[in-house]
Scaffold this motif. Structure first.
Motif, PDB file in Angstrom:
ATOM      1  N   UNK A  51       0.862  -1.182   0.000  1.00 32.14           N
ATOM      2  CA  UNK A  51       0.000   0.000   0.000  1.00 32.14           C
ATOM      3  C   UNK A  51       0.898   1.233   0.000  1.00 32.14           C
ATOM      4  N   UNK A  52       0.612   2.167  -0.901  1.00 32.49           N
ATOM      5  CA  UNK A  52       1.447   3.361  -1.007  1.00 32.49           C
ATOM      6  C   UNK A  52       0.612   4.572  -1.379  1.00 32.49           C
ATOM      7  N   UNK A  53       1.209   5.732  -1.160  1.00 36.13           N
ATOM      8  CA  UNK A  53       0.626   7.013  -1.560  1.00 36.13           C
ATOM      9  C   UNK A  53       1.589   7.719  -2.494  1.00 36.13           C
ATOM     10  N   UNK A  54       1.058   8.355  -3.531  1.00 33.14           N
ATOM     11  CA  UNK A  54       1.824   9.216  -4.422  1.00 33.14           C
ATOM     12  C   UNK A  54       1.485  10.650  -4.050  1.00 33.14           C
ATOM     13  N   UNK A  55       2.457  11.376  -3.500  1.00 30.20           N
ATOM     14  CA  UNK A  55       2.234  12.755  -3.058  1.00 30.20           C
ATOM     15  C   UNK A  55       3.462  13.619  -3.332  1.00 30.20           C
ATOM     16  N   UNK A  56       3.253  14.783  -3.897  1.00 28.14           N
ATOM     17  CA  UNK A  56       4.306  15.809  -4.014  1.00 28.14           C
ATOM     18  C   UNK A  56       5.603  15.269  -4.599  1.00 28.14           C
ATOM     19  N   UNK A  57       5.518  14.491  -5.656  1.00 19.53           N
ATOM     20  CA  UNK A  57       6.716  13.963  -6.295  1.00 19.53           C
ATOM     21  C   UNK A  57       7.379  12.833  -5.543  1.00 19.53           C
TER      22      UNK A  57
END
Length: 145
Positions: A51-57
């Motif tokens: 599980x991951x998040x893509x945020x702000x590069x």
């Protein structure tokens, strides 16, 4: 992951952790636009997920879980390789994560990818254990096919 995978994901999560994520927590991730849950299946069985998040590069890895019967078979490595390659293709610059300070196997895996130890979050986990902060800088490659 889709909602249809929930029962299998919960089974792997509950078997893998003393303090597993709840059904509500996993479902909440499915509704977040920045979140993604990648599944790895072997022989038709859920071997693990990330599980991951893509945020702000950046990619923030929240959870990596391997099913008990699939441990020591490279499942977590394959999930991480996939996530890091996707980052490269999308132009993301860094991967971040927290890991229990007592989880030597996971720390060793992350370090084998080049993750660096950045600091400690005191009392981060519900049981009071500290979390080791780790990061990996990645190089951009042109968009992948």
């Amino acid at each position: 992951m889709t909602r249809a995978d929930l029962a299998e994901v919960l089974e792997v999560e509950r078997a893998g952790f003393i303090h597993p994520w709840s059904e509500a927590m996993i479902l909440a991730e499915l509704d977040k636009p920045q979140a993604r849950i990648d599944l790895l299946r072997l022989d038709g069985h859920l071997a693990g997920y990330l599980c991951s998040w893509f945020l702000c590069g950046e990619l923030h890895i929240l959870n990596v879980v391997t099913g008990l019967e699939f441990r020591r078979l490279g499942v977590a490595r394959r999930l991480l390789e996939n996530a890091i390659e996707r980052c490269r293709c999308q132009g993301l610059e860094r991967v971040l994560l927290e890991v229990r300070v007592s989880n030597a196997a996971a720390i060793g895996l992350y370090e084998s990818f080049g993750f660096l130890r950045d600091g400690v979050r005191k009392g981060y986990y519900p049981d009071g254990e500290d979390a080791l902060l780790m990061s990996l800088s990645i190089n951009y490659v042109p968009p992948c096919d």
